[in-house]
Design a protein around this motif. Sequence first.
Motif, short mmCIF file in Angstrom:
data_model
loop_
_atom_site.label_atom_id
_atom_site.label_comp_id
_atom_site.label_asym_id
_atom_site.label_seq_id
_atom_site.Cartn_x
_atom_site.Cartn_y
_atom_site.Cartn_z
N THR A 337 0.81 -1.21 0.00
CA THR A 337 0.00 0.00 0.00
C THR A 337 0.85 1.27 0.00
OG1 THR A 337 -0.10 -0.10 2.42
CG2 THR A 337 -1.90 -1.15 1.21
N GLY A 338 2.11 1.17 -0.40
CA GLY A 338 2.98 2.34 -0.38
C GLY A 338 3.85 2.36 0.85
N ARG A 339 4.81 3.28 0.85
CA ARG A 339 5.79 3.31 1.93
C ARG A 339 5.90 4.68 2.59
NH1 ARG A 339 6.57 -0.31 -1.71
NH2 ARG A 339 7.32 -2.38 -1.10
N GLY A 340 4.86 5.48 2.48
CA GLY A 340 4.83 6.77 3.14
C GLY A 340 4.38 6.66 4.58
N LEU A 341 4.41 7.80 5.29
CA LEU A 341 4.04 7.81 6.70
C LEU A 341 2.58 7.39 6.89
CD1 LEU A 341 4.68 8.43 9.65
CD2 LEU A 341 4.12 10.84 9.18
N GLY A 342 1.71 7.88 6.01
CA GLY A 342 0.31 7.50 6.11
C GLY A 342 0.09 6.01 5.96
N SER A 343 0.80 5.41 5.02
CA SER A 343 0.68 3.96 4.82
C SER A 343 1.19 3.21 6.04
CB SER A 343 1.47 3.54 3.58
OG SER A 343 0.93 4.13 2.41
N LEU A 344 2.25 3.72 6.66
CA LEU A 344 2.79 3.06 7.85
C LEU A 344 1.78 3.12 9.00
CD1 LEU A 344 5.15 1.67 9.28
CD2 LEU A 344 6.05 3.95 9.84
N LEU A 345 1.14 4.27 9.18
CA LEU A 345 0.16 4.40 10.26
C LEU A 345 -1.07 3.53 10.02
CD1 LEU A 345 0.35 8.27 10.85
CD2 LEU A 345 1.37 6.46 12.24
N LEU A 346 -1.42 3.34 8.75
CA LEU A 346 -2.60 2.53 8.41
C LEU A 346 -2.27 1.05 8.24
CD1 LEU A 346 -4.41 4.86 5.85
CD2 LEU A 346 -5.19 4.26 8.15
N LEU A 347 -1.00 0.68 8.41
CA LEU A 347 -0.60 -0.69 8.14
C LEU A 347 -1.38 -1.73 8.96
CD1 LEU A 347 1.31 -2.47 6.48
CD2 LEU A 347 2.99 -2.25 8.31
N PRO A 348 -1.54 -1.56 10.28
CA PRO A 348 -2.31 -2.57 11.02
C PRO A 348 -3.74 -2.72 10.48
CG PRO A 348 -1.07 -1.18 12.54
CD PRO A 348 -0.97 -0.54 11.19
N TRP A 349 -4.37 -1.60 10.11
CA TRP A 349 -5.72 -1.66 9.54
C TRP A 349 -5.71 -2.40 8.22
CZ3 TRP A 349 -10.78 -0.95 10.34
CH2 TRP A 349 -11.62 -0.78 9.23
N ASN A 350 -4.75 -2.07 7.34
CA ASN A 350 -4.71 -2.70 6.02
C ASN A 350 -4.37 -4.18 6.10
OD1 ASN A 350 -5.41 -0.43 4.45
ND2 ASN A 350 -3.31 0.35 4.56
N LEU A 351 -3.48 -4.55 7.03
CA LEU A 351 -3.15 -5.96 7.19
C LEU A 351 -4.30 -6.76 7.80
CD1 LEU A 351 0.57 -5.80 8.39
CD2 LEU A 351 -0.26 -6.82 6.26
N TYR A 395 10.86 -6.16 13.03
CA TYR A 395 10.88 -6.85 11.73
C TYR A 395 9.78 -6.30 10.83
CZ TYR A 395 10.72 -10.53 8.24
OH TYR A 395 10.72 -11.21 7.06
N GLY A 396 8.59 -6.03 11.40
CA GLY A 396 7.50 -5.50 10.60
C GLY A 396 7.84 -4.17 9.95
N VAL A 397 8.56 -3.32 10.66
CA VAL A 397 8.96 -2.03 10.07
C VAL A 397 9.91 -2.25 8.90
CG1 VAL A 397 10.23 0.10 10.52
CG2 VAL A 397 8.56 -0.72 12.19
N LEU A 398 10.89 -3.15 9.06
CA LEU A 398 11.79 -3.45 7.95
C LEU A 398 11.02 -4.03 6.77
CD1 LEU A 398 14.92 -4.97 9.75
CD2 LEU A 398 14.64 -2.67 8.82
N TRP A 399 10.08 -4.92 7.05
CA TRP A 399 9.24 -5.49 6.00
C TRP A 399 8.48 -4.40 5.26
CZ3 TRP A 399 3.91 -5.18 5.68
CH2 TRP A 399 3.29 -6.01 4.74
N PHE A 400 7.95 -3.42 5.99
CA PHE A 400 7.17 -2.34 5.40
C PHE A 400 8.01 -1.58 4.37
CE2 PHE A 400 6.09 2.19 5.38
CZ PHE A 400 4.76 2.14 4.98
N PHE A 401 9.27 -1.31 4.68
CA PHE A 401 10.10 -0.55 3.76
C PHE A 401 10.78 -1.43 2.71
CE2 PHE A 401 9.93 2.37 7.42
CZ PHE A 401 9.49 3.51 6.75
#
Length: 583
Positions: A337-351, A395-401
């Motif tokens: 879903t992208g690698r910006g700050l917004g995508s990071l904050l929404l990651l738990p919701w999107n996953l 690990y999840g943060v590294l995976w995100f980027f």
Amino acid sequence: MHLVTATLAVAALALTADRVGRWALRAVAFESASVSIILGLGLLGYVTFALGLLGLLHAPVVVALLIVGTALSARDALAGLRRFAALSLGGKAGVLVAAAMLVLVYLVALRPPTEWDATMYHLAYAKRYAATHHVAPVWELRFPVFPQLNDMLFTLAFLAGGEPAPALVELLLAGATAAAVAAWGRRVWSPAVGAWAAALWLGNPLVVFLAATPYIDVGLCAFTTLAAMAFVRNADDGPPGWLAVAAMAAGFAAGTKYLGLAVVGIVGLAVLVQRRSIAAAVGFGAVALVAAAPFYLYDFIHTGDPLFPFGAPVFGFGAWSPADLALQLGEMRSHGTGRGLGSLLLLPWNLTVHQGAFQPEAPMLPLLLPGLVAAALALRRDPRLRWPLALALAYGVLWFFGMQAMRYLIPVSAVLSLALAASAARWADRRHAWILALVLAAPGAGYAAYRLADGGVPVTAAGREAYLAAELPGYAALAWLNRTHGSRYHVYALGFERMYYFADGKMDGDWFGRGRFADALAYREDPAGLHRHLRALGADHLLLHVAASDRPMLPPEVVDSAAFRDRFEAIYADPRSRLYRLR
């Protein structure tokens, strides 16, 4: 009969790994055979690698190794049976329910392999190494070299048990991982938390898919879980030997997949933070990198790039071109879903809600967002959650980027399941813990039953042939080529890169490397040029799709032209593929 042989071979592998692991762990006390089995499998992977480098990968050698290991482990197996007999009625019921679920997954694992990475290279490695008795680069594959610790276990099992055995290796690793988090939860929190953690992990359909498939993600998860478990055990004032176990397991993770290097880095950083000692962190990293080094040194010797192909910008390009690497990296970063700050904050919701964006082969339970909320609330009251959550989230943060594919989150999924189960313990009713465990595991069992209902398990050679021909375009053509030519052919397969495992002869054709499709399709309207190109590769046959809009293929008017027929003789056709001999 081959299903029975595969089962016996992997059972012997489990007993042998347990014996080897117990020898390696003799300086520390551990509660579960899962720990010795996971560590022992890692060590046996390196034994297989050494045998392969020496050209000693013969079935009698491997079978003798497993027979000796099984005989030496007989006393430990009997002790395990006695421990089971001493369990409470509830404990016995839990073990039997977990075993019943794993039997469902076992039946799925016995089906002929059709999954992309399995037939594209994981099983192709094992088949080639078993046939040549030697580990060497397989240059026609997309990745001729790789970190291959789990692939070495596939090779060992393939030699002893045949085609179904590698998938059973992953099932063994999945069972050991589930038992490891159960033991971890039982020791630190309670038997209920251990049962919920194992059930939560096995309840994920994606875990079940990978546990029944000869991919390497469950193996990576097993080593990652052991590394985290051993680190936390050491951090809780356990014996110093646990830190060495953590380092070895992290090194085994790096020897399984490049993603395992992230495990080395994250646990190494945790050692630095927990110990406040650079020397301890450096010592951890040194042991882990030594454990992983054989495969990286092997890659470097054969390609000049210890991270092939991803280190090419630093170490130089070899079998791959800059365009190949750019194509691969572009595909890897196209997920998510992208690698910006917004995508990071929404990651738990999107996953939790939008998992399809992460290309899952099967779903994960939609519990991440509520689970993290529960963990945040529980963390203030329960500092024991600190390290499991920190390791999983790092690990999840590294995976995100990096590459946002759901399957690449699996390495920390068991550790995260433990953290979520422990977080919810304050609200769950422990008097009926087994009911909640059944509810958590049910989606995984249901997914396994669904997979079984879709085609069943072929138990005869004819059934296997029919199953594979129906599932895989091009299989029937390769099977015909195997029957008529044995291994004495070299086929260029245009758009069949997942079929390498099924070719008994030599095969070329992929998006990357020396047989890249782009080079062949440069002659898509020039039969004479295509003929010269394929001959230069050494090919004597050409395999084409009959019709597939999403696969690279030659225009029908070219294939039907006199110029094409002058150079390519049609020798086999079915509704999905055509096979030609180069004149």
